[in-house]
Design an enzyme around this catalytic site. Structure first.
Site: not given
Ligand SMILES: NC(=O)c1ccc[n+]([C@@H]2O[C@H](COP(=O)([O-])OP(=O)(O)OC[C@H]3O[C@@H](n4cnc5c(N)ncnc54)[C@H](OP(=O)(O)O)[C@@H]3O)[C@@H](O)[C@H]2O)c1
Length: 343
Positions: A195, A208
């Site tokens: 990401s 995350y």
């Protein structure tokens, strides 16, 4: 002396690794490790694609929805033999039914929870026994399965940190380790979906971010180790595609918020207060509809990593705002990026 010491390991690498060729203009540049950030998506070339795709088997994890679901179909349409790992195959999830409805002998859904070693090992056996010649191995593994959550550090329980890491980070490591013997035999590809939050941190996203930073580190170590063995490792770092996938839904955000508030230590609840907490949740809810609804940049990046003769180390399918922000946060001194982005 010091300079020689610092640069020796790099200078011993083959020239191919130390520079990249611009296949359109036929020139070699002197950048270390090819980064897709310098090559706009439209200019990507498949001139040196691997062939034939038809005999190549690929496993994609997390195909019940989102990128994985689209990827399984896209790679199938490209001619790959696709194994679509699905978390909810045994529960008859809608995405699984849709993939199965294609009734193709080149697209097979398999039950796969990347947190369960026995399911990962079973997937290895299913795939190995389906290959025409298992000694030639399988071509690709796409570690896509992932979950996300949100919340300030003080709002996040240790259980939540561990739960997210178990899927995003340890799931990626576990699955990769189990499939590497097959991938090595084919001199194939590992593509890890990280990401933009694997490169730059964001407030309220620590559970995350730390997993995706971990995926980046794991991918880099693996790339170095696999280079002499002919296996290529790429990382895809999508920007914001929240509106296009199931990573966040309003229901999921509300469920996380309720659990989080109930479990907060009294001192945190008192110090921050309900108003502050509710405002943060409202911000997250608006986030659900943000980002691009077109996932094709991500799908194309993974496809390129699997099919180009010289795949990139990193792919950045994201809009210009996030791309620029990532460059600033990863290339400029922290004092400057903090000044710009900490409001
Ligand atoms: N969407 C974005 O903006 C964005 C941005 C950057 C990176 N990413 C990354 O892209 C990847 C795919 O996410 P997505 O956006 O497509 O979200 P998604 O629609 O929620 O897809 C994630 C998939 O992973 C599956 N999964 C969850 N836990 C699993 C487990 N333990 N084992 C196997 N599969 C599991 C989910 O299954 P269920 O549906 O059954 O829960 C789902 O099919 C993730 O790694 C995510 O971090 C997404």
């Amino acid at each position: 002396m010091l300079t020689a010491r610092l640069f020796r390991p790099l200078s011993q690498l083959q020239g191919k690794t130390l520079s990249f060729s611009d296949r359109e203009n036929g020139v070699r540049r002197t950048l270390l490790f090819h980064s897709a950030s310098f090559v706009p998506m439209g200019r990507r070339t498949y001139a040196d694609a691997v062939n034939p795709v038809g005999s190549k088997a690929v496993l994609v994890t997390g195909c019940d929805s989102g990128f994985g679901f689209s990827l399984a179909q896209h790679l199938h349409s490209k001619g790959f033999l696709v194994f679509a790992g699905c978390l909810m195959k045994d529960k008859g999830n809608e995405g699984v039914k849709e993939l199965d409805s294609l009734k193709s002998d080149r697209l097979r859904t398999i039950q796969l929870n990347v947190c369960k070693s026995e399911e990962v090992e079973k997937a290895v056996e299913i795939i190995r026994s389906s290959l025409q010649d298992p000694d030639k191995g399988m071509w690709g593994l796409v570690n896509n399965a992932g979950i996300s959550t949100f919340g300030e550090v003080e709002f996040t329980s240790m259980e939540t940190y561990k739960e997210v890491a178990e899927v995003n980070l340890w799931g990626t490591v576990r699955t990769t380790k189990s499939f590497l013997p097959l991938i090595r035999r084919a001199k194939g590809r590992v593509v890890n979906i990280s990401s933009m939050l694997g490169r730059m941190a964001n407030p309220a996203r620590s559970p995350y971010c730390i997993t995706k930073f971990g995926v980046e580190a794991f991918s880099d170590c693996l790339r170095y180790e696999m280079h002499p063995l002919g296996v290529k490792v790429s990382v895809v770092e999508p920007g914001n595609f929240i509106a296009a996938t199931s990573l966040y839904t309003p229901e999921r955000i509300q469920a996380i918020a309720n659990k989080m508030w109930d479990e907060l230590p009294e001192v945190v609840r008192k110090d921050y207060g309900r108003k502050y907490f509710d405002e943060k949740i409202a911000t997250m809810e608006t986030y659900c509809n943000s980002g691009s609804t077109d996932t094709s940049p991500v799908i194309n990046a993974v496809t390129h990593a699997l099919t180009a003769a010289t795949p990139y180390t990193r792919y950045h399918p994201m809009d210009y705002y996030w791309w620029l922000r990532m460059q600033v946060m990863t290339h400029l001194p922290g004092a400057i990026s903090d000044r710009i982005y900490i409001q």
